[in-house]
Each structure stands twice: as C-alpha cells, then as structure tokens.
Design an enzyme around this catalytic site. Sequence first.
Site, PDB file in Angstrom:
ATOM      1  N   ARG A  91       5.573  10.780  -2.430  1.00 22.80           N
ATOM      2  CA  ARG A  91       5.233  10.444  -1.254  1.00 22.80           C
ATOM      3  C   ARG A  91       6.492  10.771  -0.372  1.00 22.80           C
ATOM      4  NH1 ARG A  91       4.648   4.059   1.261  1.00 22.80           N
ATOM      5  NH2 ARG A  91       4.369   4.973   3.522  1.00 22.80           N
ATOM      6  N   GLU A 136      12.491  -9.832   1.125  1.00 21.72           N
ATOM      7  CA  GLU A 136      11.448  -8.605   1.511  1.00 21.72           C
ATOM      8  C   GLU A 136      12.393  -7.567   1.235  1.00 21.72           C
ATOM      9  OE1 GLU A 136      10.529  -9.193   5.876  1.00 21.72           O
ATOM     10  OE2 GLU A 136       9.963  -6.934   5.999  1.00 21.72           O
ATOM     11  N   PRO A 138       0.752  -1.205  -0.019  1.00 21.60           N
ATOM     12  CA  PRO A 138       0.151  -0.144   0.013  1.00 21.60           C
ATOM     13  C   PRO A 138       0.739   1.380  -0.150  1.00 21.60           C
ATOM     14  CG  PRO A 138      -0.210  -0.937   2.095  1.00 21.60           C
ATOM     15  CD  PRO A 138       0.513  -2.061   1.133  1.00 21.60           C
ATOM     16  N   ASN A 139       0.518   2.032  -0.398  1.00 22.49           N
ATOM     17  CA  ASN A 139       0.835   3.639  -0.898  1.00 22.49           C
ATOM     18  C   ASN A 139       2.036   3.685  -2.003  1.00 22.49           C
ATOM     19  OD1 ASN A 139      -1.235   5.051   0.743  1.00 22.49           O
ATOM     20  ND2 ASN A 139      -0.259   3.770   2.505  1.00 22.49           N
ATOM     21  N   ARG A 141      13.656   3.995  12.400  1.00 24.98           N
ATOM     22  CA  ARG A 141      12.543   4.572  12.359  1.00 24.98           C
ATOM     23  C   ARG A 141      11.450   4.434  13.439  1.00 24.98           C
ATOM     24  NH1 ARG A 141       9.771   4.440   6.699  1.00 24.98           N
ATOM     25  NH2 ARG A 141       8.577   6.240   7.613  1.00 24.98           N
ATOM     26  N   ALA A 181       3.377  -1.145   4.644  1.00 26.30           N
ATOM     27  CA  ALA A 181       2.772  -0.886   6.246  1.00 26.30           C
ATOM     28  C   ALA A 181       2.146  -2.383   6.408  1.00 26.30           C
ATOM     29  CB  ALA A 181       1.676  -0.173   6.060  1.00 26.30           C
ATOM     30  N   HIS A 219      12.679  -3.086   1.675  1.00 27.68           N
ATOM     31  CA  HIS A 219      12.116  -1.958   2.035  1.00 27.68           C
ATOM     32  C   HIS A 219      13.104  -0.503   1.720  1.00 27.68           C
ATOM     33  CE1 HIS A 219       9.267  -3.692   4.876  1.00 27.68           C
ATOM     34  NE2 HIS A 219      10.342  -4.620   5.272  1.00 27.68           N
ATOM     35  N   TYR A 253      11.496   8.089   1.145  1.00 26.89           N
ATOM     36  CA  TYR A 253      11.590   7.070   0.185  1.00 26.89           C
ATOM     37  C   TYR A 253      12.038   7.349  -1.097  1.00 26.89           C
ATOM     38  CZ  TYR A 253       8.114   5.344   3.517  1.00 26.89           C
ATOM     39  OH  TYR A 253       7.319   5.115   4.656  1.00 26.89           O
ATOM     40  N   ASN A 298       7.879  -5.823  -1.223  1.00 23.38           N
ATOM     41  CA  ASN A 298       7.689  -4.692  -0.342  1.00 23.38           C
ATOM     42  C   ASN A 298       6.509  -4.535   0.210  1.00 23.38           C
ATOM     43  OD1 ASN A 298       7.776  -2.316   1.183  1.00 23.38           O
ATOM     44  ND2 ASN A 298       9.008  -1.324  -0.170  1.00 23.38           N
TER      45      ASN A 298
END
Length: 146
Positions: A17, A97, A9-10, A106, A76, A99, A22, A73
């Site tokens: 964004r 995975e 998502p996003n 973070r 969230a 990111h 990012y 990825n």
Amino acid sequence: MKILLIHGPNLQLLGRREPEIYGGQTLEAINSHLREIAAGQRVNLKAFQSNSEGEIVSFIGDNIDWADGILINPAAYTHTSIAIRDALSAVNLPVVEIHLSNVHTRESFRQHSYISPIAVGVICGFGAYGYDLALDAMIQILQRSD
Ligand code: DQA
C-alpha cells in the site's frame, strides 16, 4: 507487562500500500519484529488488525482485564471514530497513538485525531520505527506507574 498492539483498516496491505508513504515493511514483519523486542523485555504482546470499527471496539473492551497498555494505529478511524475513542477511554489504560506517516504534512482531514486527546502521546512520521518507539515509550509509562 501485557500490551495490545492494534492496527486499523488497510494496514493489512502494508508493504504493497503506497510504499512511498507507508514504507515497504509488511504488517507481519512489523508484528514479528515488535514481538521479538517485547520478548526480550519480558513483555507479552497481543497484536490485532481489523478493517472493522466494531471489531476494534470489541477487541479493546474484551481485553479490559488482560491489558496494561495499548499501542494503536487507528489508521483512517483516527479521523472519524468516536466509538474507538470511547472504547479506549472506557478501559482506562494508557494509550500510545502511532502513525507511520507524518499526518501533519498531509491532507487537512488527517490533521484531526479523535484519539490524540485521550492518548499519553503520539508518534508519527518515523515509519515502522515508530512502533519500536511506541513500545519503548509504553514500557517506560508502565514502569513509572508500578
Ligand atoms: C495512518 C495515517 C492515516 O491518516 C491513514 O488513514 C492510514 C495510516 C499512518 O499510519 O500514517 O491508514 O494512520
């Protein structure tokens, strides 16, 4: 080799964004760059983005007979989704995975991943270059298992 590239998502908003976190590349730029590298390595890449947990779960299951490995990825959903983790376990394919950001520097809620325990490895903090690293890693993994 057939590899799925799944974006959670996003991530359709990449480029706009929070670029300080990012990066400035769009999702389409990342996908087309990766498709280019993949084509050079005779890898067939199928990219997919969804904001919906259920769609991601279905996409993983629908590709059980197509894919040799999965780059994901989960965004969230990394931190919340037992359903995506179960889908990845169910298809029993190697998972890398990814990111863009270094989640460990973070907020504390980003430091737990439901996905990492069933992934071969995790790449985070290298921005869009992390996708190149992940593809390279997946090719090595699949070559080893030949
Ligand atoms: C992310 C990190 C997640 O915590 C966040 O929810 C995202 C993107 C990353 O690529 O850095 O949406 O997966």
